[in-house]
Design a protein around this motif. Structure first.
Motif, short mmCIF file in Angstrom:
data_model
loop_
_atom_site.label_atom_id
_atom_site.label_comp_id
_atom_site.label_asym_id
_atom_site.label_seq_id
_atom_site.Cartn_x
_atom_site.Cartn_y
_atom_site.Cartn_z
N UNK A 18 -75.54 54.95 -31.76
CA UNK A 18 -75.61 54.38 -30.25
C UNK A 18 -76.37 53.07 -30.20
N UNK A 19 -76.01 51.98 -29.72
CA UNK A 19 -76.89 50.97 -29.64
C UNK A 19 -77.58 50.93 -28.22
N UNK A 20 -76.84 51.57 -27.17
CA UNK A 20 -77.45 51.49 -25.85
C UNK A 20 -76.45 52.21 -24.92
N UNK A 21 -77.08 52.65 -23.63
CA UNK A 21 -76.20 53.22 -22.67
C UNK A 21 -76.44 52.44 -21.24
N UNK A 22 -75.50 52.43 -20.60
CA UNK A 22 -75.39 51.70 -19.30
C UNK A 22 -74.96 52.22 -18.00
N UNK A 23 -75.12 52.35 -17.17
CA UNK A 23 -74.37 52.86 -15.84
C UNK A 23 -73.20 52.01 -15.53
N UNK A 24 -72.00 52.42 -15.00
CA UNK A 24 -70.96 51.48 -14.51
C UNK A 24 -71.47 50.88 -13.48
N UNK B 289 -69.04 50.44 -7.20
CA UNK B 289 -68.07 49.67 -6.56
C UNK B 289 -68.74 49.19 -5.13
N UNK C 273 -76.74 61.60 -13.83
CA UNK C 273 -76.91 61.01 -15.17
C UNK C 273 -78.11 59.99 -14.76
N UNK D 268 -79.44 58.14 -22.55
CA UNK D 268 -79.46 59.07 -21.26
C UNK D 268 -80.71 59.81 -21.72
N UNK E 53 -70.02 65.46 -22.65
CA UNK E 53 -71.00 64.54 -22.63
C UNK E 53 -70.47 63.29 -23.32
N UNK E 54 -70.05 63.45 -24.58
CA UNK E 54 -69.72 62.20 -25.42
C UNK E 54 -68.16 61.76 -25.02
N UNK F 190 -80.94 57.08 -16.98
CA UNK F 190 -80.81 56.69 -18.22
C UNK F 190 -82.70 56.22 -18.07
#
Lengths: 322, 275
Positions: free
Chosen positions: B243-249, B252, B17, B24, B124-125, B19
């Motif tokens: 969709x306001x925005x996408x970010x990576x988690x 860890x 993935x 995406x 995807x969603x 961004x």
């Protein structure tokens, strides 16, 4: 101004842990919408569980009817949609369990509502964060319909605390019930004294490397010692070693216990998506290159045959010393 | 019987993935049929065929809502064995589950299938909404997350094994109905239609969807593909999801390897306070 109608699952006269997570979200959403939380209990035993539910919500609505005894999306969705209107709900919510995931989109269709699925965070009255792409990314979304349907990811919301004073309980009519010919023929369940996988504080999971269902017995001994639920990777459930409902992962259950012990699990992305929210992760695997070690807080490179009996003994020793 | 299978294209889930500008990055995406939708096509084909004689007992129509390029994914389904395809022209930004369900409901009113089979969610969603919304909108029964499916001999109902939180529930729905499928539906003996002999096994092990044969790929080029627009269908709903925005988690923090089990237990007790 709007209320939050929280569809709550219950059993044996009490709310399920999944419902308590839903109510934590519902309280935050009600504050954002300037309304109150209404917990909705539908099905056999709803009235009996009402008082227990009222310890967590200012208002509890119960619906009991012979034809609503067992859950069916066809019969429950119209009840939820009608009560959402009756109670001025601008948010209708459920936990993303097998029932919640089946029910809420159907309710959304009846209300012509937009829906946010499996959310991990409430960001504002109409804004939510939710995992996409198997948990490899998060999207922040806004839902613009007057009524919003939401399912919440149980592992992301703590269980609600009891309120200072108990709320009121009212019974509502079922209205006309029509199952559209749908019915449950039978349920084949695995009875277990262990905690539910999605709400357990400790989870012991085994993977393909366990080789057979019989070999899982040593993991079950470890689980019982820790009061843990049993989990498994998709490789193990697909191979028929253990029941399918043990599967942890994107296509199985999402868990986030305090302690997750992954034994002989390589750590495919789809498995990691189901457990990487756990507080402490332990990996036991004989392959030092296994991807599971990249997310594990503690890893031991060894075989399960050697590690598990020793782990059981060491934990017994620790318990005896306390 | 006539079976309608809605499918969706998704960026290849095997690829990493990326961004870009808060969304995406799909600029270099390689598109494939959503995994669960491919399983839905397989389920539909198993439901209508005699796997041993090769005889067909009905029609499988695949439909997608997407841009011109999405025709490729319809061709993939036709190559597997579906009979014809419908593409409703639509750009992703003009669609959400509610709009898709509204458009599919219109297609179904026109096509009048006996059954709709679709994936339980798009990978995807991951929303898992359209099947249930569609059933609710049509007033049809729904059987979601199917692991096993059996078509009654009179073709009037399905018995569907669903993995629920407490085990496996067997739900009976009269047709027409909406069926959404989970992974295990493609196991070798998960789908029974009372036409293919009950002893028949589709492959071995974990099973899977069938591959398109060269013959199937050639045949797919000649199969009919109809094109419609959302306005042809009378759907003018605007999407309700922005969709306001996408970010990576957050990643860890790397963990530690410990030498042996006694050290592990000591660290779990003293350091992690997990025991």
């Amino acid at each position: 101004m709007g209320n939050v109608l929280a569809f709550c699952e219950f059993g044996d006269g009490a709310l399920k842990a999944s419902a308590l997570s839903n109510l934590t979200f519902a309280r935050a959403a009600a504050a954002a919408h300037g309304g109150e939380v209404i917990a909705l209990l539908v099905g056999a035993g709803a009235a009996a569980a009402g008082p227990a539910a009222a310890r967590y919500a200012g208002k509890v609505v119960t619906v009991e009817h012979g034809d609503l005894a067992a859950y069916l999306a066809e019969t429950y969705a119209p009840v939820v949609a009608r009560l959402a209107g009756d109670h001025g709900a601008t948010v209708v919510t459920a936990t993303a369990t097998a029932v919640g995931k089946d029910l809420l989109p159907r309710v959304a269709a009846l209300l012509d509502a937009g829906m946010a699925s499996d959310i991990s965070r409430l960001d504002g009255a109409t804004q939510f964060t939710r995992p996409i792409l198997a948990g490899n990314a998060y999207a922040q979304i806004e839902v613009t319909t007057p009524v919003i349907c939401v399912t919440v990811r149980q592992s992301e919301f703590p269980q609600a605390e009891e309120l200072g004073a108990a709320g009121e309980v009212v019974a509502a009519d079922a209205g006309a019930v029509d199952a559209l010919g749908a019915r449950i023929d039978r349920v084949e369940s695995q009875k277990s004294d262990r905690p539910e996988l999605t709400s357990a504080k400790v989870v012991v999971s085994g993977g393909r490397g366990m080789q057979s269902g019989d070999n899982f017995k040593v993991l079950e001994e470890l689980a019982d010692l820790l009061g843990a639920a049993m989990g498994a990777s998709r490789a193990a459930t697909d191979a028929g070693m253990v029941p399918a409902d043990w599967q942890v992962g994107q296509t199985g259950k999402i868990v986030a216990p305090n302690l997750y012990i992954a034994v002989a699990i390589s750590g495919a992305i789809q498995h990691l998506a189901g457990m990487k929210g756990s507080k402490t992760i332990v990996a036991i695997n004989k392959d030092p290159e296994a991807p599971i070690f990249q997310v594990a807080d503690y890893g031991v490179v060894t075989t399960w045959e050697k590690a598990i009996p020793e782990l059981v003994e060491e934990i017994k020793k620790l318990k005896a010393s306390r | 019987m006539k079976i309608l299978v809605p499918i969706k294209r998704v960026p290849d889930p095997e690829l990493k993935v990326k961004i870009k500008d808060g969304a995406i990055d799909l600029s270099g995406a390689s598109w494939v049929v959503n995994t669960f939708d491919e399983y839905a096509v397989e389920t539909a084909l198993r439901l209508r065929e005699n796997a041993e004689s090769g005889e067909s007992h009905g029609e499988v129509v695949v439909v997608t809502i997407g841009p011109e390029d999405a025709a490729q994914q319809l061709r993939s389904a036709l190559a597997m064995g579906a009979d014809r395809a419908i593409r409703v022209d639509g750009e992703d930004r003009a669609l959400d589950a509610r709009v898709v369900a509204a458009a599919l409901a219109r297609v179904i009113e026109a096509e009048k299938p006996d059954l709709v089979v679709m994936g339980k969610q798009a990978v995807d969603g991951d929303a898992n909404q359209v099947g249930q919304m569609l059933a609710g909108r049509l007033g049809w029964p729904q059987a979601t997350f199917a692991a096993t499916v059996e078509l009654a001999a009179d073709k009037g109902s399905l018995t569907v094994g669903r993995e629920v939180d407490t085990g496996v529930e067997y739900k009976v729905v009269n047709l027409p109905a909406v069926l959404t499928v989970d992974l295990r539906v493609v196991a070798p003996t998960s789908v029974k239609n009372n036409i293919t002999p009950a002893s028949h096994s589709y492959g071995t092990g974990e099973g899977g969807p069938r591959y398109a044969s060269l013959k199937g790929i050639m045949a797919a080029k000649k199969k009919p593909m109809e094109q419609k627009s959302l306005s042809d269908l009378g759907v003018d709903a605007a999407p309700a999801i922005k969709e306001l925005g996408v970010f990576l988690p957050p990643a860890r923090a790397a963990g530690q390897k410990v030498a042996d089990i006694p050290t592990l237990v000591q660290k779990l007790a003293d350091e992690a306070k997990a025991l």
